[in-house]
Design an enzyme around this catalytic site. Structure first.
Site, short mmCIF file in Angstrom:
data_model
loop_
_atom_site.label_atom_id
_atom_site.label_comp_id
_atom_site.label_asym_id
_atom_site.label_seq_id
_atom_site.Cartn_x
_atom_site.Cartn_y
_atom_site.Cartn_z
N GLU A 91 -3.02 9.99 -12.47
CA GLU A 91 -2.96 9.82 -13.92
C GLU A 91 -3.88 8.67 -14.26
O GLU A 91 -3.88 7.63 -13.59
CB GLU A 91 -1.52 9.48 -14.37
CG GLU A 91 -1.42 9.30 -15.88
CD GLU A 91 -0.01 8.97 -16.36
OE1 GLU A 91 0.18 8.88 -17.59
OE2 GLU A 91 0.90 8.78 -15.53
N VAL A 133 8.49 1.19 3.87
CA VAL A 133 8.35 0.29 5.02
C VAL A 133 8.31 -1.13 4.47
O VAL A 133 7.56 -1.41 3.54
CB VAL A 133 7.06 0.59 5.82
CG1 VAL A 133 6.91 -0.39 6.97
CG2 VAL A 133 7.08 2.01 6.37
N GLN A 184 4.59 7.20 2.61
CA GLN A 184 5.46 6.08 2.25
C GLN A 184 4.74 5.03 1.42
O GLN A 184 3.52 5.05 1.30
CB GLN A 184 5.95 5.39 3.54
CG GLN A 184 4.84 4.65 4.26
CD GLN A 184 4.80 4.89 5.76
OE1 GLN A 184 5.31 5.88 6.25
NE2 GLN A 184 4.18 3.98 6.49
N GLU A 198 -3.70 3.60 1.67
CA GLU A 198 -4.05 3.72 3.09
C GLU A 198 -4.12 5.21 3.39
O GLU A 198 -3.10 5.91 3.38
CB GLU A 198 -2.98 3.05 3.97
CG GLU A 198 -3.28 3.21 5.45
CD GLU A 198 -2.21 2.62 6.37
OE1 GLU A 198 -2.12 3.07 7.53
OE2 GLU A 198 -1.46 1.73 5.93
N ASN A 225 -5.75 12.70 10.54
CA ASN A 225 -5.36 13.10 11.89
C ASN A 225 -6.39 14.09 12.42
O ASN A 225 -6.67 15.10 11.75
CB ASN A 225 -3.96 13.74 11.87
CG ASN A 225 -2.88 12.71 11.55
OD1 ASN A 225 -2.72 11.71 12.25
ND2 ASN A 225 -2.15 12.93 10.47
N HIS A 233 0.82 -1.21 0.00
CA HIS A 233 0.00 0.00 0.00
C HIS A 233 0.86 1.26 0.00
O HIS A 233 2.04 1.22 0.33
CB HIS A 233 -0.99 0.03 1.18
CG HIS A 233 -0.40 -0.35 2.50
ND1 HIS A 233 -0.65 -1.56 3.12
CD2 HIS A 233 0.43 0.32 3.34
CE1 HIS A 233 0.00 -1.62 4.28
NE2 HIS A 233 0.67 -0.49 4.43
N HIS A 286 2.46 11.54 -8.68
CA HIS A 286 1.07 11.10 -8.83
C HIS A 286 0.93 9.61 -8.54
O HIS A 286 1.91 8.88 -8.44
CB HIS A 286 0.56 11.39 -10.25
CG HIS A 286 1.31 10.67 -11.34
ND1 HIS A 286 2.21 11.30 -12.18
CD2 HIS A 286 1.33 9.36 -11.73
CE1 HIS A 286 2.72 10.42 -13.03
NE2 HIS A 286 2.20 9.24 -12.77
#
Length: 289
Positions: free
Chosen positions: A143, A277, A225, A77, A81, A26, A95
């Site tokens: 895109e 990650v 990330q 994901e 906040n 993700h 993009h």
């Protein structure tokens, strides 16, 4: 007679990413209104809401969306906040891309629902692929690429880098990605490279873009990330550590379980400061159950 030298441990270690079981899991980024983004992605882009969770003690909520189950598909994901309704995307993030069988129809639908079309559908200059660009409610660019049926419609993450050859080498060595192709467009002063874990038309790829003469970009605080799977976060982190010594970048979270969830991860920055990650395959699947 002198004994044969044993294979250098680093050479053996550098083979690991190529043997490992890896795929893009993700992309993580922040949005100012979770429900507004979910509505846009499901109604305009055709994604499905896969799961949603609220963590009030940490003051944030997450939503996972994509074109198929997380066990087998690349998804987004989204993080909201509490109380933060705006983020700076910066100049480095490019993009996401979605493959569709009819880019004209998709754009018509997005426009009918009030979406922001920033490039009308049509062939790319000097090519035959038909594309369009749209922006989501937070200003992230998507895109839209016209293609035949694909198992992975969420097909690209584009990031800008300051030294393309260094980045290609980094993603090959540190992450075991294949260098799929390179496109140089001197008339528009950019070169791009596609990197991934299999053929571009069937898998998500990382599109690295180098704009002539630009070596640094702002990261902003919006895009976070990408997550990639691995069978061994410890061994994978060793490889990354080795490669960062040669090419730059750094480990930002040593390998180990996340407190409370027990999923093993490690995270690091590439030479341009883009974060990845690595997530343990088995732990990730357990998390989805």
């Amino acid at each position: 007679m002198a004994e044969a030298e044993p294979a250098a441990p680093s050479a053996e270690l550098l083979e690991w990413p190529k043997k490992d079981k890896r795929r893009f899991l993700h992309a993580v980024y922040r949005v100012g209104d979770l429900d507004r983004t979910i509505k846009f992605y499901t109604e305009c882009l055709g994604m499905k809401l896969l799961r949603k969770r609220d963590i009030p003690e940490e003051k944030y909520s997450n939503a996972f969306l994509g074109f198929g189950p997380e066990e087998s598909h690349f998804v987004v994901e989204l993080t909201y906040n509490y109380g933060v309704d705006k983020y700076d995307i910066g100049t480095g993030f490019g993009h996401f891309a979605i493959a569709t069988e009819d880019v004209y129809k998709l754009v018509e639908n997005i426009r009918a629902k009030g979406g922001n079309v920033t490039r009308e559908p049509g062939p790319v200059k000097g090519g035959s692929t038909h594309i369009a660009f749209v922006k989501d409610p937070d200003g992230y660019t998507f895109e839209l690429i016209q293609r035949g049926p694909t198992p992975e419609p969420l097909c690209q993450v584009m990031l800008r880098v300051g030294d393309l050859e260094r980045s290609i080498k980094f993603y090959e060595k540190a992450l075991g990605m294949q260098f799929l192709r390179k496109v140089d467009r001197p008339e528009y002063k950019f070169t791009l490279a596609m990197m991934g874990y299999g053929p571009e038309l069937e898998n998500t790829v990382l599109e690295l873009t180098y704009n002539y003469g630009v070596t640094e970009y702002t990261k902003g605080n919006a895009y976070a990330q990408v997550a990639i799977s691995t069978d061994d976060v410890y061994k994978s982190a060793e490889v990354v550590n080795l490669v960062t010594q040669e090419l730059g970048g750094k480990i930002t979270r040593p390998p180990g379980p996340i407190p409370g969830i027990n999923t093993k991860i490690t995270s690091f920055l590439d030479p341009d400061g883009w974060k990845t990650v690595l997530v343990d395959n088995e732990d990730f699947l357990k998390e989805l159950q």
